[in-house]
Design a protein around this motif. Structure first.
Motif, mmCIF file in Angstrom:
data_model
loop_
_atom_site.group_PDB
_atom_site.id
_atom_site.type_symbol
_atom_site.label_atom_id
_atom_site.label_comp_id
_atom_site.label_asym_id
_atom_site.label_seq_id
_atom_site.Cartn_x
_atom_site.Cartn_y
_atom_site.Cartn_z
ATOM 1 N N VAL A 78 33.715 39.973 40.066
ATOM 2 C CA VAL A 78 32.256 40.083 40.146
ATOM 3 C C VAL A 78 31.620 38.726 39.865
ATOM 4 N N GLU A 79 32.096 38.062 38.821
ATOM 5 C CA GLU A 79 31.528 36.763 38.467
ATOM 6 C C GLU A 79 31.724 35.750 39.592
ATOM 7 N N TYR A 80 32.890 35.760 40.211
ATOM 8 C CA TYR A 80 33.156 34.827 41.293
ATOM 9 C C TYR A 80 32.251 35.107 42.488
ATOM 10 N N ALA A 81 32.099 36.383 42.822
ATOM 11 C CA ALA A 81 31.230 36.738 43.950
ATOM 12 C C ALA A 81 29.795 36.303 43.693
ATOM 13 N N ARG A 82 29.318 36.531 42.488
ATOM 14 C CA ARG A 82 27.952 36.123 42.162
ATOM 15 C C ARG A 82 27.791 34.598 42.251
ATOM 16 N N SER A 83 28.847 33.871 41.910
ATOM 17 C CA SER A 83 28.753 32.415 41.896
ATOM 18 C C SER A 83 28.658 31.811 43.291
ATOM 19 N N ILE A 84 29.072 32.556 44.328
ATOM 20 C CA ILE A 84 29.042 32.000 45.690
ATOM 21 C C ILE A 84 27.952 32.641 46.555
ATOM 22 N N GLU A 85 27.186 33.572 46.001
ATOM 23 C CA GLU A 85 26.159 34.259 46.794
ATOM 24 C C GLU A 85 25.130 33.296 47.365
ATOM 25 N N LYS A 86 24.599 32.430 46.517
ATOM 26 C CA LYS A 86 23.548 31.513 46.966
ATOM 27 C C LYS A 86 24.078 30.545 48.018
ATOM 28 N N LYS A 87 25.298 30.083 47.820
ATOM 29 C CA LYS A 87 25.897 29.130 48.749
ATOM 30 C C LYS A 87 26.008 29.698 50.154
ATOM 31 N N TYR A 88 26.380 30.977 50.259
ATOM 32 C CA TYR A 88 26.610 31.576 51.566
ATOM 33 C C TYR A 88 25.467 32.471 52.034
ATOM 34 N N GLY A 89 24.414 32.573 51.227
ATOM 35 C CA GLY A 89 23.269 33.383 51.619
ATOM 36 C C GLY A 89 23.583 34.854 51.732
ATOM 37 N N LYS A 90 24.408 35.359 50.819
ATOM 38 C CA LYS A 90 24.794 36.767 50.843
ATOM 39 C C LYS A 90 24.564 37.402 49.484
ATOM 40 N N HIS A 91 24.479 38.721 49.510
ATOM 41 C CA HIS A 91 24.453 39.479 48.263
ATOM 42 C C HIS A 91 25.583 40.494 48.312
ATOM 43 N N PHE A 92 26.451 40.438 47.307
ATOM 44 C CA PHE A 92 27.573 41.370 47.260
ATOM 45 C C PHE A 92 27.164 42.643 46.533
ATOM 46 N N ARG A 93 27.509 43.746 47.138
ATOM 47 C CA ARG A 93 27.216 45.062 46.563
ATOM 48 C C ARG A 93 28.536 45.669 46.094
ATOM 49 N N PHE A 94 28.647 45.892 44.792
ATOM 50 C CA PHE A 94 29.905 46.342 44.219
ATOM 51 C C PHE A 94 29.923 47.844 43.959
ATOM 52 N N THR A 95 31.057 48.441 44.271
ATOM 53 C CA THR A 95 31.339 49.838 43.944
ATOM 54 C C THR A 95 32.630 49.883 43.148
ATOM 55 N N ILE A 96 32.673 50.720 42.127
ATOM 56 C CA ILE A 96 33.915 50.907 41.373
ATOM 57 C C ILE A 96 34.238 52.391 41.309
ATOM 58 N N THR A 97 35.509 52.708 41.450
ATOM 59 C CA THR A 97 35.992 54.081 41.321
ATOM 60 C C THR A 97 36.883 54.169 40.095
ATOM 61 N N THR A 98 36.678 55.189 39.269
ATOM 62 C CA THR A 98 37.475 55.305 38.056
ATOM 63 C C THR A 98 37.778 56.760 37.730
ATOM 64 N N ASN A 99 38.937 56.968 37.120
ATOM 65 C CA ASN A 99 39.272 58.307 36.627
ATOM 66 C C ASN A 99 38.708 58.546 35.233
ATOM 67 N N GLY A 100 38.148 57.510 34.604
ATOM 68 C CA GLY A 100 37.398 57.682 33.366
ATOM 69 C C GLY A 100 38.164 57.579 32.068
ATOM 70 N N LEU A 101 39.475 57.586 32.096
ATOM 71 C CA LEU A 101 40.213 57.621 30.842
ATOM 72 C C LEU A 101 39.983 56.386 29.985
#
Length: 270
Positions: A78-101
């Motif tokens: 996540v941190e890496y994606a945020r660090s390159i967003e401005k450079k490439y003019g993109k916004h990354f949308r993150f989804t996480i799936t978890t079993n919750g344990l």
């Protein structure tokens, strides 16, 4: 982009999800082990997304088998994606799936702050969930994960999505009861979907089951309409269809895929 961590060799040990692609997972793990750094592989996955997708939004789905076991990799991705967003003019949308344990206060806070969508794995009624998702010790996981899911959802902002997602099999073709069990726990964003499996597993769905499944969907529609009148409505993912323009565009843009196009890349770059 599937994010894997160095702990991947024991990913399936916390919850022995019976409908799991373990051969595929361990094949990937064997291929990656010793060839690339785990964080480097995650960063490379983000780079693949940003180079291939020509849209403003890039989709990254942290799934693996249980991404919370590779939590440091998830955070660094996540941190890496945020660090390159401005450079490439993109916004990354993150989804996480978890079993919750492994959900704790810190992970809960981070997910609610950084994940645009969160998919919580729960197979409905306690008896169904505990049969299909036992722990390594053979105990059920329902009583452990449901309170954690409730706390996460209660702390989640209105601008963030979530789904409680289950799987129905030939063992619970009366899956309306599982949908309602999830709704009765207080969750209003639901998705219970048919299993995909090889014939002969014991829980596979065959063509002969289709009439029963159709009847069950009709039953669910009637109950949802009644609950809406009673002020107890909930959303069911399969029924969220725009009759004017269809579901494809918005689901491709906002689902857990890669945006405009789905892209699969093998660990060795093919």
């Amino acid at each position: 982009v599937v994010v894997l961590g160095k702990e991947g060799a024991v990913l399936v040990q916390l919850v022995k999800f019976r409908v799991a692609f373990t051969d595929l997972v361990f094949g990937v793990l064997r291929k990656l082990s010793g060839e690339v750094g785990w964080h480097g592989f995650a960063h490379w996955g983000v780079d693949v997304v940003q180079h291939i997708i020509r849209a403003v939004v890039g989709q990254v789905h942290c799934a693996a088998v249980e991404p919370l076991m590779a939590w440091d990799t998830v955070v660094q991705t996540v941190e890496y994606a945020r660090s390159i967003e401005k450079k490439y003019g993109k916004h990354f949308r993150f989804t996480i799936t978890t079993n919750g344990l492994l959900l704790d206060e810190d992970k809960r806070r981070y997910i609610n702050e950084n994940m645009d969508n969160c998919v919580l794995s729960l197979d409905g009624r306690k008896c169904i969930n505990d049969e299909m998702r036992p722990t390594a010790g053979g105990c059920g996981s329902y009583d452990v994960i449901v309170p954690k899911f409730k706390k996460l959802v209660s702390q989640r902002g209105k601008d963030k999505d979530y789904y409680v997602r289950g799987t129905f099999t030939s063992k619970n073709l009366d899956f309306t009861n599982d949908v309602l069990a999830i709704a009765d726990e207080g969750f209003d964003q639901l998705s219970v979907e048919p299993v995909t499996s090889e014939p002969g597993t014991g829980y596979d769905i065959s063509e002969k089951d289709l009439p029963r499944i159709g009847e069950e969907y009709e039953k669910l529609v009637d109950i949802m309409q009644q609950r809406r009148k009673e002020g107890k409505s909930f959303n069911f993912f399969h029924f969220m269809v725009d009759l004017q323009q269809g579901p494809c565009v918005i689901k491709r843009l906002r689902g857990w895929g890669a945006g405009y196009e789905d892209v699969a890349v093998t660990p060795d770059g093919r």
